[in-house]
Write an enzyme that holds these catalytic residues in place. Sequence first.
Site, PDB file in Angstrom:
ATOM      1  N   HIS A 172       0.796  -1.235   0.000  1.00 23.41           N
ATOM      2  CA  HIS A 172       0.000   0.000   0.000  1.00 23.41           C
ATOM      3  C   HIS A 172       0.830   1.288   0.000  1.00 23.41           C
ATOM      4  O   HIS A 172       0.559   2.222   0.761  1.00 23.41           O
ATOM      5  CB  HIS A 172      -0.961   0.006   1.191  1.00 23.41           C
ATOM      6  CG  HIS A 172      -2.003  -1.074   1.147  1.00 23.41           C
ATOM      7  ND1 HIS A 172      -2.494  -1.593  -0.020  1.00 23.41           N
ATOM      8  CD2 HIS A 172      -2.656  -1.742   2.152  1.00 23.41           C
ATOM      9  CE1 HIS A 172      -3.404  -2.525   0.260  1.00 23.41           C
ATOM     10  NE2 HIS A 172      -3.513  -2.638   1.557  1.00 23.41           N
ATOM     11  N   HIS A 219      -9.677   2.015   0.112  1.00 27.16           N
ATOM     12  CA  HIS A 219      -9.592   0.866   1.014  1.00 27.16           C
ATOM     13  C   HIS A 219     -10.680   0.884   2.088  1.00 27.16           C
ATOM     14  O   HIS A 219     -10.418   0.573   3.252  1.00 27.16           O
ATOM     15  CB  HIS A 219      -8.195   0.810   1.642  1.00 27.16           C
ATOM     16  CG  HIS A 219      -7.780  -0.545   2.116  1.00 27.16           C
ATOM     17  ND1 HIS A 219      -8.492  -1.269   3.045  1.00 27.16           N
ATOM     18  CD2 HIS A 219      -6.726  -1.316   1.786  1.00 27.16           C
ATOM     19  CE1 HIS A 219      -7.880  -2.413   3.270  1.00 27.16           C
ATOM     20  NE2 HIS A 219      -6.802  -2.473   2.514  1.00 27.16           N
ATOM     21  N   GLU A 265     -11.376  -4.041  -2.961  1.00 28.67           N
ATOM     22  CA  GLU A 265     -10.491  -3.013  -3.503  1.00 28.67           C
ATOM     23  C   GLU A 265     -10.311  -3.229  -4.997  1.00 28.67           C
ATOM     24  O   GLU A 265      -9.659  -4.176  -5.414  1.00 28.67           O
ATOM     25  CB  GLU A 265      -9.129  -3.088  -2.786  1.00 28.67           C
ATOM     26  CG  GLU A 265      -9.232  -3.027  -1.278  1.00 28.67           C
ATOM     27  CD  GLU A 265      -8.099  -3.780  -0.577  1.00 28.67           C
ATOM     28  OE1 GLU A 265      -6.929  -3.507  -0.871  1.00 28.67           O
ATOM     29  OE2 GLU A 265      -8.390  -4.651   0.255  1.00 28.67           O
TER      30      GLU A 265
HETATM   31  C1  GLA Z   1      -5.189  -5.311   2.026  1.00 31.35           C
HETATM   32  C2  GLA Z   1      -4.273  -6.472   2.065  1.00 31.35           C
HETATM   33  C3  GLA Z   1      -4.422  -7.189   3.358  1.00 31.35           C
HETATM   34  C4  GLA Z   1      -4.182  -6.235   4.505  1.00 31.35           C
HETATM   35  C5  GLA Z   1      -5.099  -5.075   4.419  1.00 31.35           C
HETATM   36  C6  GLA Z   1      -4.794  -4.070   5.484  1.00 31.35           C
HETATM   37  O1  GLA Z   1      -6.491  -5.684   1.863  1.00 31.35           O
HETATM   38  O2  GLA Z   1      -4.445  -7.364   1.005  1.00 31.35           O
HETATM   39  O3  GLA Z   1      -3.539  -8.242   3.422  1.00 31.35           O
HETATM   40  O4  GLA Z   1      -2.884  -5.761   4.431  1.00 31.35           O
HETATM   41  O5  GLA Z   1      -4.990  -4.476   3.156  1.00 31.35           O
HETATM   42  O6  GLA Z   1      -4.691  -4.617   6.752  1.00 31.35           O
END
Ligand code: GLA
Length: 393
Positions: free
Chosen positions: A147, A221, A358
Amino acid sequence: MPSSALIRNRLATAIRVALVAVVALAMSLAAAPTAQAAGGGPSITKKQFGTLPNGQKIDIYTLRNSSGMRVKILTYGGILQSIEVPDSGGRFANVTLGFDNLSDYVKKSPYFGCITGRYANRVAKGRFTLDGKTYQLATNDGPNHLHGGTKGFDKRVWEAHPVKRHDSVGLMLTYTSPNGEESYPGTLRTKVVYTLTDDNRIRMDYRATTSRPTIVNLTNHAYFNLRGEGNGRILGHELQINASRYTPVDKTLIPTGKIARLGGTPLDFREPTAIGDRINSENQQIVRGGGYDHNYVLDSRGRVLGLAARVVEPDSGRVLEVITDQPGLQFYSGNFLDGTLRGTSGHLYPKRSGFALESQHFPDSPNHENFPSTVLRPGDVYRTTTIYAFSTV
Ligand code: GLA
Protein backbone atom coordinates in the site's frame (compact mmCIF):
# COMPACT_ATOMS: atom_id res chain seq x y z
CA MET A 1 -54.45 44.81 38.34
CA PRO A 2 -54.28 40.98 38.17
CA SER A 3 -54.27 39.24 41.54
CA SER A 4 -51.15 37.37 42.71
CA ALA A 5 -53.06 34.08 42.20
CA LEU A 6 -53.65 35.04 38.56
CA ILE A 7 -49.96 35.88 38.10
CA ARG A 8 -48.97 32.47 39.58
CA ASN A 9 -51.43 30.80 37.21
CA ARG A 10 -50.01 32.58 34.13
CA LEU A 11 -46.48 31.77 35.21
CA ALA A 12 -47.32 28.08 35.58
CA THR A 13 -48.91 28.07 32.10
CA ALA A 14 -45.80 29.77 30.62
CA ILE A 15 -43.52 27.18 32.26
CA ARG A 16 -45.71 24.32 30.93
CA VAL A 17 -45.59 25.78 27.39
CA ALA A 18 -41.80 26.16 27.59
CA LEU A 19 -41.44 22.58 28.85
CA VAL A 20 -43.57 21.22 25.99
CA ALA A 21 -41.40 23.17 23.52
CA VAL A 22 -38.17 21.79 25.03
CA VAL A 23 -39.53 18.20 24.94
CA ALA A 24 -40.67 18.66 21.30
CA LEU A 25 -37.23 19.98 20.34
CA ALA A 26 -35.49 17.08 22.07
CA MET A 27 -37.78 14.61 20.30
CA SER A 28 -37.14 16.15 16.89
CA LEU A 29 -33.36 16.00 17.53
CA ALA A 30 -33.61 12.33 18.54
CA ALA A 31 -35.49 11.62 15.33
CA ALA A 32 -32.72 13.28 13.28
CA PRO A 33 -31.62 10.13 11.38
CA THR A 34 -35.07 9.75 9.81
CA ALA A 35 -35.41 13.51 9.36
CA GLN A 36 -32.33 13.19 7.11
CA ALA A 37 -34.58 11.82 4.41
CA ALA A 38 -36.77 14.92 4.43
CA GLY A 39 -35.97 16.89 1.28
CA GLY A 40 -33.33 19.55 0.57
CA GLY A 41 -30.91 19.53 -2.37
CA PRO A 42 -27.38 18.16 -2.22
CA SER A 43 -25.05 20.01 0.14
CA ILE A 44 -21.46 20.06 1.32
CA THR A 45 -20.09 21.50 4.54
CA LYS A 46 -16.62 21.67 6.05
CA LYS A 47 -15.40 21.44 9.65
CA GLN A 48 -12.05 21.00 11.32
CA PHE A 49 -11.44 17.35 12.29
CA GLY A 50 -8.10 17.61 14.05
CA THR A 51 -4.49 18.73 13.97
CA LEU A 52 -1.50 16.61 12.95
CA PRO A 53 1.54 16.45 15.25
CA ASN A 54 3.29 18.91 12.84
CA GLY A 55 0.49 21.46 13.36
CA GLN A 56 -1.25 20.90 10.01
CA LYS A 57 -5.03 21.23 10.25
CA ILE A 58 -7.19 18.43 8.87
CA ASP A 59 -10.73 19.08 7.65
CA ILE A 60 -13.75 16.85 7.40
CA TYR A 61 -16.23 17.48 4.59
CA THR A 62 -19.82 16.27 4.90
CA LEU A 63 -21.57 15.55 1.61
CA ARG A 64 -25.32 15.05 1.70
CA ASN A 65 -27.57 14.09 -1.20
CA SER A 66 -31.28 14.83 -1.75
CA SER A 67 -32.32 11.48 -0.29
CA GLY A 68 -30.49 12.04 2.99
CA MET A 69 -27.42 9.85 2.42
CA ARG A 70 -24.34 11.39 4.03
CA VAL A 71 -20.66 10.78 3.32
CA LYS A 72 -17.83 12.28 5.35
CA ILE A 73 -14.36 12.67 3.84
CA LEU A 74 -11.08 13.69 5.51
CA THR A 75 -8.35 15.71 3.83
CA TYR A 76 -5.97 13.28 5.63
CA GLY A 77 -5.52 10.27 3.32
CA GLY A 78 -8.68 11.20 1.39
CA ILE A 79 -10.39 8.94 3.92
CA LEU A 80 -14.09 8.03 3.64
CA GLN A 81 -14.67 8.48 7.37
CA SER A 82 -18.39 7.75 7.43
CA ILE A 83 -21.03 6.53 4.94
CA GLU A 84 -24.63 6.74 6.21
CA VAL A 85 -27.14 4.77 4.15
CA PRO A 86 -30.69 3.58 4.85
CA ASP A 87 -31.77 -0.03 5.46
CA SER A 88 -34.92 -1.45 3.88
CA GLY A 89 -37.00 0.30 6.58
CA GLY A 90 -35.39 3.68 5.91
CA ARG A 91 -33.20 3.63 9.04
CA PHE A 92 -29.77 5.16 8.48
CA ALA A 93 -26.50 3.65 9.75
CA ASN A 94 -22.83 4.31 9.11
CA VAL A 95 -21.64 1.27 7.13
CA THR A 96 -17.91 1.95 6.95
CA LEU A 97 -15.30 1.26 9.63
CA GLY A 98 -13.31 4.18 10.97
CA PHE A 99 -12.44 6.35 13.95
CA ASP A 100 -13.99 9.45 15.51
CA ASN A 101 -10.61 11.19 15.93
CA LEU A 102 -7.53 12.02 13.85
CA SER A 103 -4.94 10.62 16.24
CA ASP A 104 -6.25 7.03 15.84
CA TYR A 105 -6.13 7.40 12.05
CA VAL A 106 -2.52 8.57 12.29
CA LYS A 107 -1.38 5.97 14.81
CA LYS A 108 -3.27 2.78 14.14
CA SER A 109 -5.46 2.73 11.08
CA PRO A 110 -5.35 -0.50 9.03
CA TYR A 111 -6.05 1.64 5.93
CA PHE A 112 -9.67 2.42 6.91
CA GLY A 113 -11.40 4.21 4.00
CA CYS A 114 -8.22 5.74 2.55
CA ILE A 115 -6.90 6.43 -0.92
CA THR A 116 -4.22 3.77 -1.28
CA GLY A 117 -1.12 4.45 -3.38
CA ARG A 118 1.19 4.91 -5.12
CA TYR A 119 0.98 1.15 -5.48
CA ALA A 120 -2.00 -0.36 -3.69
CA ASN A 121 -1.44 -3.96 -2.54
CA ARG A 122 1.91 -5.76 -2.60
CA VAL A 123 5.18 -5.58 -4.53
CA ALA A 124 7.40 -8.61 -3.87
CA LYS A 125 10.43 -7.70 -1.74
CA GLY A 126 9.65 -4.07 -2.58
CA ARG A 127 11.60 -4.43 -5.80
CA PHE A 128 10.79 -3.81 -9.45
CA THR A 129 12.70 -3.06 -12.65
CA LEU A 130 11.56 -0.47 -15.17
CA ASP A 131 13.43 0.39 -18.39
CA GLY A 132 16.46 -1.53 -17.08
CA LYS A 133 16.65 0.30 -13.76
CA THR A 134 15.86 -1.49 -10.49
CA TYR A 135 14.02 0.36 -7.73
CA GLN A 136 13.92 -0.65 -4.08
CA LEU A 137 10.77 0.38 -2.20
CA ALA A 138 10.16 0.11 1.54
CA THR A 139 9.38 -3.38 2.83
CA ASN A 140 6.61 -2.63 5.30
CA ASP A 141 4.72 -5.95 5.22
CA GLY A 142 7.08 -8.78 6.13
CA PRO A 143 9.46 -9.07 3.17
CA ASN A 144 7.14 -7.09 0.86
CA HIS A 145 6.01 -3.57 0.03
CA LEU A 146 2.35 -2.86 0.88
CA HIS A 147 0.00 0.00 0.00
CA GLY A 148 2.61 2.56 -1.02
CA GLY A 149 5.12 2.08 1.80
CA THR A 150 5.81 3.70 5.16
CA LYS A 151 4.08 6.96 4.31
CA GLY A 152 1.77 6.24 1.40
CA PHE A 153 -1.13 8.27 0.03
CA ASP A 154 -3.23 7.15 3.02
CA LYS A 155 -1.02 9.32 5.26
CA ARG A 156 -0.72 12.40 3.04
CA VAL A 157 -2.71 15.62 3.31
CA TRP A 158 -4.83 16.22 0.23
CA GLU A 159 -5.97 19.60 -1.04
CA ALA A 160 -9.76 19.75 -1.25
CA HIS A 161 -12.19 21.64 -3.51
CA PRO A 162 -15.96 21.17 -3.28
CA VAL A 163 -17.83 20.49 -6.54
CA LYS A 164 -21.61 21.11 -6.70
CA ARG A 165 -24.09 20.09 -9.39
CA HIS A 166 -27.88 20.01 -9.35
CA ASP A 167 -28.13 16.24 -8.79
CA SER A 168 -24.81 15.50 -7.06
CA VAL A 169 -22.20 16.92 -4.77
CA GLY A 170 -18.51 16.14 -4.80
CA LEU A 171 -15.09 16.73 -3.39
CA MET A 172 -12.03 17.03 -5.60
CA LEU A 173 -8.82 15.99 -3.85
CA THR A 174 -5.37 16.61 -5.27
CA TYR A 175 -1.92 15.57 -4.15
CA THR A 176 1.43 15.95 -5.88
CA SER A 177 3.88 13.25 -4.87
CA PRO A 178 7.43 14.47 -5.49
CA ASN A 179 9.94 12.48 -7.57
CA GLY A 180 11.51 9.85 -5.32
CA GLU A 181 8.86 9.97 -2.60
CA GLU A 182 8.77 6.51 -1.00
CA SER A 183 11.48 5.69 -3.61
CA TYR A 184 9.04 5.76 -6.55
CA PRO A 185 10.35 7.46 -9.69
CA GLY A 186 8.64 10.54 -11.18
CA THR A 187 6.62 13.40 -9.80
CA LEU A 188 3.09 12.04 -9.69
CA ARG A 189 0.25 14.57 -9.93
CA THR A 190 -2.82 12.86 -8.54
CA LYS A 191 -6.47 13.83 -8.52
CA VAL A 192 -9.33 11.89 -6.96
CA VAL A 193 -12.90 13.17 -7.25
CA TYR A 194 -15.49 11.70 -4.89
CA THR A 195 -19.04 12.33 -6.13
CA LEU A 196 -22.16 11.53 -4.13
CA THR A 197 -25.13 11.22 -6.48
CA ASP A 198 -28.82 11.43 -5.64
CA ASP A 199 -29.21 7.69 -6.35
CA ASN A 200 -26.95 6.83 -3.39
CA ARG A 201 -23.74 6.18 -5.28
CA ILE A 202 -20.23 7.22 -4.36
CA ARG A 203 -18.33 7.62 -7.58
CA MET A 204 -14.52 7.79 -7.42
CA ASP A 205 -12.67 9.18 -10.45
CA TYR A 206 -8.89 8.89 -10.30
CA ARG A 207 -6.40 10.67 -12.54
CA ALA A 208 -2.60 10.77 -12.46
CA THR A 209 0.26 11.97 -14.61
CA THR A 210 3.99 11.53 -14.15
CA SER A 211 7.21 13.36 -15.03
CA ARG A 212 9.18 10.07 -15.47
CA PRO A 213 8.26 6.46 -16.21
CA THR A 214 6.77 4.95 -13.05
CA ILE A 215 4.26 2.42 -11.74
CA VAL A 216 0.87 3.31 -10.32
CA ASN A 217 -2.07 1.42 -8.82
CA LEU A 218 -4.62 3.45 -6.89
CA THR A 219 -7.64 2.27 -4.96
CA ASN A 220 -9.91 3.08 -2.06
CA HIS A 221 -9.59 0.87 1.01
CA ALA A 222 -13.00 1.25 2.69
CA TYR A 223 -14.03 -1.55 5.04
CA PHE A 224 -17.77 -2.21 5.06
CA ASN A 225 -20.21 -3.70 7.48
CA LEU A 226 -23.69 -3.26 6.04
CA ARG A 227 -25.26 -3.96 9.46
CA GLY A 228 -23.54 -0.75 10.60
CA GLU A 229 -19.93 -0.37 11.76
CA GLY A 230 -19.34 -1.86 15.20
CA ASN A 231 -22.37 -4.11 14.84
CA GLY A 232 -20.78 -7.56 14.77
CA ARG A 233 -19.11 -9.63 12.09
CA ILE A 234 -19.61 -9.67 8.34
CA LEU A 235 -19.86 -13.47 7.99
CA GLY A 236 -23.59 -13.40 7.14
CA HIS A 237 -23.16 -10.93 4.26
CA GLU A 238 -23.91 -12.61 0.93
CA LEU A 239 -21.24 -11.84 -1.63
CA GLN A 240 -21.15 -12.28 -5.36
CA ILE A 241 -18.03 -11.52 -7.45
CA ASN A 242 -18.09 -11.56 -11.24
CA ALA A 243 -14.81 -13.40 -11.61
CA SER A 244 -14.03 -16.91 -12.86
CA ARG A 245 -10.31 -16.66 -12.08
CA TYR A 246 -7.97 -15.32 -9.45
CA THR A 247 -4.27 -14.91 -8.75
CA PRO A 248 -3.20 -17.53 -6.15
CA VAL A 249 -0.59 -16.37 -3.63
CA ASP A 250 2.48 -17.70 -1.85
CA LYS A 251 2.94 -17.71 1.93
CA THR A 252 3.70 -13.96 1.95
CA LEU A 253 0.56 -13.18 -0.10
CA ILE A 254 2.49 -12.45 -3.30
CA PRO A 255 0.92 -13.87 -6.49
CA THR A 256 2.65 -16.98 -7.78
CA GLY A 257 2.06 -15.68 -11.32
CA LYS A 258 -0.64 -18.22 -12.15
CA ILE A 259 -4.10 -17.13 -13.21
CA ALA A 260 -6.17 -19.98 -11.81
CA ARG A 261 -9.78 -21.04 -12.18
CA LEU A 262 -12.06 -20.47 -9.19
CA GLY A 263 -14.52 -23.21 -10.14
CA GLY A 264 -14.67 -25.95 -7.49
CA THR A 265 -12.77 -23.92 -4.86
CA PRO A 266 -14.15 -22.25 -1.70
CA LEU A 267 -12.98 -18.95 -3.17
CA ASP A 268 -15.58 -19.06 -5.94
CA PHE A 269 -18.21 -16.34 -5.40
CA ARG A 270 -19.87 -16.41 -8.81
CA GLU A 271 -23.08 -17.49 -7.06
CA PRO A 272 -24.10 -15.31 -4.08
CA THR A 273 -22.68 -17.01 -0.98
CA ALA A 274 -22.36 -15.96 2.67
CA ILE A 275 -18.81 -14.81 3.39
CA GLY A 276 -18.68 -17.09 6.46
CA ASP A 277 -19.85 -20.29 4.75
CA ARG A 278 -16.42 -21.52 3.63
CA ILE A 279 -14.05 -19.13 5.42
CA ASN A 280 -12.65 -21.80 7.74
CA SER A 281 -11.96 -24.23 4.91
CA GLU A 282 -8.69 -26.17 4.82
CA ASN A 283 -8.04 -24.87 1.30
CA GLN A 284 -4.37 -23.87 1.18
CA GLN A 285 -5.13 -20.43 -0.29
CA ILE A 286 -7.66 -19.62 2.42
CA VAL A 287 -5.26 -20.84 5.10
CA ARG A 288 -2.50 -18.62 3.66
CA GLY A 289 -4.78 -15.57 3.65
CA GLY A 290 -6.11 -16.30 7.14
CA GLY A 291 -9.45 -16.08 5.35
CA TYR A 292 -10.09 -14.24 2.09
CA ASP A 293 -7.31 -11.88 1.01
CA HIS A 294 -7.15 -12.51 -2.72
CA ASN A 295 -7.16 -10.74 -6.03
CA TYR A 296 -10.07 -11.72 -8.27
CA VAL A 297 -9.51 -11.44 -12.02
CA LEU A 298 -12.73 -9.79 -13.14
CA ASP A 299 -14.51 -11.33 -16.13
CA SER A 300 -14.88 -7.81 -17.58
CA ARG A 301 -11.04 -7.69 -17.62
CA GLY A 302 -11.23 -3.97 -17.00
CA ARG A 303 -12.46 -3.20 -20.49
CA VAL A 304 -15.75 -1.63 -19.40
CA LEU A 305 -17.16 0.08 -16.33
CA GLY A 306 -19.06 -2.96 -15.10
CA LEU A 307 -20.46 -4.68 -12.03
CA ALA A 308 -17.61 -6.39 -10.20
CA ALA A 309 -19.29 -7.43 -6.96
CA ARG A 310 -22.61 -7.31 -5.12
CA VAL A 311 -23.08 -7.72 -1.39
CA VAL A 312 -26.44 -8.22 0.34
CA GLU A 313 -26.82 -8.06 4.11
CA PRO A 314 -30.00 -10.07 4.77
CA ASP A 315 -31.01 -8.60 8.18
CA SER A 316 -30.87 -4.92 7.22
CA GLY A 317 -31.60 -5.45 3.52
CA ARG A 318 -28.71 -3.13 2.63
CA VAL A 319 -26.95 -3.80 -0.67
CA LEU A 320 -23.55 -2.63 -1.90
CA GLU A 321 -22.48 -2.95 -5.51
CA VAL A 322 -18.93 -2.28 -6.65
CA ILE A 323 -18.71 -1.11 -10.24
CA THR A 324 -15.30 -0.59 -11.78
CA ASP A 325 -13.20 -0.39 -14.93
CA GLN A 326 -10.23 -2.05 -13.18
CA PRO A 327 -9.16 -5.61 -14.12
CA GLY A 328 -8.91 -6.87 -10.52
CA LEU A 329 -10.69 -6.80 -7.20
CA GLN A 330 -9.03 -7.65 -3.88
CA PHE A 331 -11.52 -9.27 -1.54
CA TYR A 332 -10.23 -8.94 2.02
CA SER A 333 -12.38 -10.36 4.82
CA GLY A 334 -10.90 -8.27 7.65
CA ASN A 335 -8.76 -11.13 8.93
CA PHE A 336 -6.23 -8.85 10.63
CA LEU A 337 -8.82 -7.02 12.72
CA ASP A 338 -8.31 -8.39 16.22
CA GLY A 339 -10.72 -6.68 18.57
CA THR A 340 -8.26 -4.04 19.78
CA LEU A 341 -9.44 -1.09 17.65
CA ARG A 342 -12.33 1.00 18.96
CA GLY A 343 -14.34 2.38 16.05
CA THR A 344 -16.32 5.51 15.29
CA SER A 345 -19.32 4.69 17.48
CA GLY A 346 -17.21 3.42 20.39
CA HIS A 347 -17.45 -0.33 19.70
CA LEU A 348 -14.44 -2.64 19.38
CA TYR A 349 -13.87 -4.16 15.95
CA PRO A 350 -13.46 -7.95 16.25
CA LYS A 351 -11.84 -10.14 13.62
CA ARG A 352 -13.86 -10.09 10.38
CA SER A 353 -16.15 -7.25 11.43
CA GLY A 354 -15.51 -5.47 8.13
CA PHE A 355 -14.61 -6.46 4.59
CA ALA A 356 -12.91 -4.57 1.76
CA LEU A 357 -13.44 -4.85 -1.99
CA GLU A 358 -10.49 -3.01 -3.50
CA SER A 359 -10.71 -2.42 -7.24
CA GLN A 360 -7.18 -2.51 -8.60
CA HIS A 361 -4.55 -3.86 -10.94
CA PHE A 362 -3.18 -7.20 -9.80
CA PRO A 363 -0.74 -7.29 -6.89
CA ASP A 364 2.95 -7.36 -7.85
CA SER A 365 2.14 -6.63 -11.51
CA PRO A 366 5.53 -4.95 -12.13
CA ASN A 367 7.13 -8.41 -11.59
CA HIS A 368 4.70 -10.39 -13.76
CA GLU A 369 4.82 -10.00 -17.54
CA ASN A 370 1.49 -11.83 -17.91
CA PHE A 371 -0.44 -9.34 -15.71
CA PRO A 372 -1.93 -6.13 -17.17
CA SER A 373 0.69 -3.38 -17.05
CA THR A 374 0.80 -0.77 -14.28
CA VAL A 375 3.46 1.36 -15.98
CA LEU A 376 2.68 5.05 -16.48
CA ARG A 377 4.83 7.14 -18.82
CA PRO A 378 5.17 10.90 -19.20
CA GLY A 379 2.47 12.19 -21.55
CA ASP A 380 0.08 9.35 -20.68
CA VAL A 381 -2.84 9.82 -18.32
CA TYR A 382 -3.80 7.25 -15.70
CA ARG A 383 -7.58 7.30 -15.42
CA THR A 384 -9.90 4.96 -13.60
CA THR A 385 -13.38 4.95 -12.07
CA THR A 386 -14.95 2.90 -9.31
CA ILE A 387 -18.45 3.28 -7.88
CA TYR A 388 -19.88 2.11 -4.55
CA ALA A 389 -23.63 1.88 -5.27
CA PHE A 390 -25.97 1.47 -2.28
CA SER A 391 -29.55 0.22 -2.34
CA THR A 392 -31.83 -2.16 -0.45
CA VAL A 393 -33.63 -5.42 -1.20
C1 GLA B 1 -5.19 -5.31 2.03
C2 GLA B 1 -4.27 -6.47 2.06
C3 GLA B 1 -4.42 -7.19 3.36
C4 GLA B 1 -4.18 -6.23 4.51
C5 GLA B 1 -5.10 -5.08 4.42
C6 GLA B 1 -4.79 -4.07 5.48
O1 GLA B 1 -6.49 -5.68 1.86
O2 GLA B 1 -4.45 -7.36 1.01
O3 GLA B 1 -3.54 -8.24 3.42
O4 GLA B 1 -2.88 -5.76 4.43
O5 GLA B 1 -4.99 -4.48 3.16
O6 GLA B 1 -4.69 -4.62 6.75
